[in-house]
Design an enzyme around this catalytic site. Structure first.
Site, PDB file in Angstrom:
ATOM      1  N   ASP A 170      10.741 -36.381 -28.857  1.00 55.90           N
ATOM      2  CA  ASP A 170       9.955 -35.172 -28.614  1.00 55.90           C
ATOM      3  C   ASP A 170       8.491 -35.430 -28.983  1.00 55.90           C
ATOM      4  OD1 ASP A 170       9.436 -32.557 -27.939  1.00 55.90           O
ATOM      5  OD2 ASP A 170      11.096 -31.725 -29.082  1.00 55.90           O
ATOM      6  N   ASP A 231      10.599 -25.838 -21.660  1.00 59.64           N
ATOM      7  CA  ASP A 231      12.035 -25.848 -21.979  1.00 59.64           C
ATOM      8  C   ASP A 231      12.790 -24.878 -21.065  1.00 59.64           C
ATOM      9  OD1 ASP A 231      11.149 -27.385 -24.052  1.00 59.64           O
ATOM     10  OD2 ASP A 231      11.878 -26.070 -25.644  1.00 59.64           O
TER      11      ASP A 231
HETATM   12  C1  GLA Z   1      11.110 -28.926 -27.871  1.00 57.64           C
HETATM   13  C2  GLA Z   1      11.858 -29.613 -26.739  1.00 57.64           C
HETATM   14  C3  GLA Z   1      13.253 -29.003 -26.606  1.00 57.64           C
HETATM   15  C4  GLA Z   1      13.999 -29.156 -27.908  1.00 57.64           C
HETATM   16  C5  GLA Z   1      13.208 -28.536 -29.045  1.00 57.64           C
HETATM   17  C6  GLA Z   1      13.822 -28.857 -30.391  1.00 57.64           C
HETATM   18  O1  GLA Z   1      10.841 -27.594 -27.582  1.00 57.64           O
HETATM   19  O2  GLA Z   1      11.146 -29.490 -25.531  1.00 57.64           O
HETATM   20  O3  GLA Z   1      13.956 -29.613 -25.550  1.00 57.64           O
HETATM   21  O4  GLA Z   1      14.233 -30.513 -28.151  1.00 57.64           O
HETATM   22  O5  GLA Z   1      11.858 -29.012 -29.075  1.00 57.64           O
HETATM   23  O6  GLA Z   1      13.086 -28.349 -31.467  1.00 57.64           O
END
Ligand code: GLA
Length: 420
Positions: A170, A231
């Site tokens: 990430d 997301d």
């Molecule tokens: C980000 C990523 C998600 C997930 C969250 C976890 O938002 O884009 O896919 O992994 O972090 O905290």
């Protein structure tokens, strides 16, 4: 208009088909050279459904713990998921203890993962599956657990020692664009140096977009897949936003996708709460067209037979996993109907038609076959099979034919056009 089988193909049409094959077979940009993800990764990832639930006292069945992953591993093996290709069982954020150990290594939360990640990896491997893990290029993960900045080599080696097979890396809590870019590259090289085969799943372009345009040719050299956009949520709005972003940016992103490196529009949320049946069909069909990693985020212990059948649909998975590895694109949008298409191996095409009108009932849409596949999807004729929402043979069509189909609101009809 339908044609009888067995019609002779004129020589120039065969030549056209050959030309199409040659053109489509040109490789994209050079991919990360780890031999992995030759087709989009398939598996399960905990985030969308289970998020950062660390309260195993109150919610023992849905907290992020080794028990949750062991149960999913068991079901992936016993309920047919592994058999159709879902192979990687992936941990997302919130698996870690709040501090590194005395040697600077990441450690799993000891209460929630008493057997450690290595123990879980052994269990997952014993089921014939692979284990994915999560870390962050910055100073902390998005949920505030230890980040990998300053520890890239140690973390890569730790994951390899534990027997991890995929890393989702990430991009939260980075100080600068240089930090972000160098960190993603550094970790890619560090993973390679361990000598273990570890799929490298990045979010590099997503975190770059607000500041500068990502260089996708370069990203492909370091990552096996990469998130570009927000997301996914368990909602139709979220699926629509992802599709809109993808079609608006398709000129920039589709050519770079191919064996070894894929655009990642995020998890499949089929089998949860927020999508109607038609909307689940749309997600499955379009994730196949987009050559997207198929990482489900749902509860395999509680999933309807209908959602399970959709996720395990072998014909649709075959489109997603097509060995030619060309990402599809939106061909047109008119009157709230979108037509997407994807070239497949053996000169076949997948075509998805989405009805985005959220009022009224099923709508008829007529498409001229000649407009599909850059004029080459059906020369001089082809066999068309509808795969979704239900499989049915539509029969022989010729280049000059029209095809009339009916699409439910927010639903999709997925077709396969194969050479006759
Ligand atoms: C980000 C990523 C998600 C997930 C969250 C976890 O938002 O884009 O896919 O992994 O972090 O905290």
């Amino acid at each position: 208009m339908k044609l009888e089988n067995g019609i002779q193909q004129p020589g120039f049409l065969l030549a056209l088909r050959f030309l199409a094959l040659v053109l489509w077979s040109f490789p994209g940009a050079r991919a990360l050279d780890n031999g992995l993800a030759m087709t989009p990764t398939m598996g399960w990832l905990h985030w969308e459904r289970f998020m950062c639930n660390v309260d195993c006292q109150e919610e023992p069945d849905s907290c992020i713990s080794e028990k949750l992953f062991m149960q999913m591993a068991e079901l992936m093996d016993s309920d047919g998921w592994k058999d159709v290709g879902y192979e990687y069982l992936c941990i997302d954020d919130c698996w870690m203890a709040p501090k590194r150990d005395s040697k600077g290594r990441l450690q799993a939360d000891p209460k929630r993962f008493p057997g450690g990640i290595q123990g879980l990896a052994n269990y997952v491997h014993s089921k014939g599956l692979k284990l994915g893990i999560y870390a962050d290029v910055g100073n902390k993960t998005c949920a505030g657990f230890p980040g990998s900045f300053g520890y890239y080599d140690i973390d890569a080696q730790t994951f390899a020692d534990w027997g991890v097979d995929l890393l989702k890396f990430d991009g939260c809590h980075c100080d600068s664009m240089e930090h972000l870019e160098n960190g993603y590259k550094h970790m890619s090289l560090a993973l390679n140096r361990t000598g273990r085969s570890i799929v490298y799943s990045c979010e590099w372009p997503l975190y770059m977009w607000p500041f500068r345009k990502p260089n996708y040719t370069e990203i492909r050299q370091y990552c096996n897949h990469w998130r570009n956009f927000d997301d996914v949520y368990d909602s139709w709005q979220s699926i629509k936003n992802i599709l809109d972003w993808t079609s608006s940016n398709q000129k920039r992103i589709i050519d770079v996708a191919g064996p070894g490196g894929w655009n990642d529009p995020d998890m499949l949320v089929i089998g949860n709460f927020g999508l109607s049946w038609d909307q689940q069909v749309t997600q499955m069909a379009l994730w196949a067209i987009m050559a997207a990693p198929l990482l489900m985020s749902n509860d395999l212990r509680h999933i309807s037979p209908q959602a399970k059948a959709l996720l395990q649909d072998k014909d649709v998975i075959a489109i997603n996993q097509d060995p030619l590895g060309k990402q599809g694109y939106r061909l047109r949008k008119e009157d709230n109907i979108e037509v997407w298409e994807r070239p497949l191996s053996d000169l076949a095409w997948a075509v998805a038609m989405v009805n985005l009108q959220e009022i009224g009932g099923p709508r008829f849409y007529t498409i001229s076959i000649a407009s599909l596949g850059q004029g080459m999807a059906c020369i001089p004729d082809c066999i068309i099979t509808q795969l979704l929402p239900v499989k049915r043979k539509l029969g022989f069509y010729q280049w000059t034919s029209d095809l009339k189909i009916q699409i439910n609101p927010t639903g999709t009809v997925l077709l396969q056009l194969a050479a006759n």
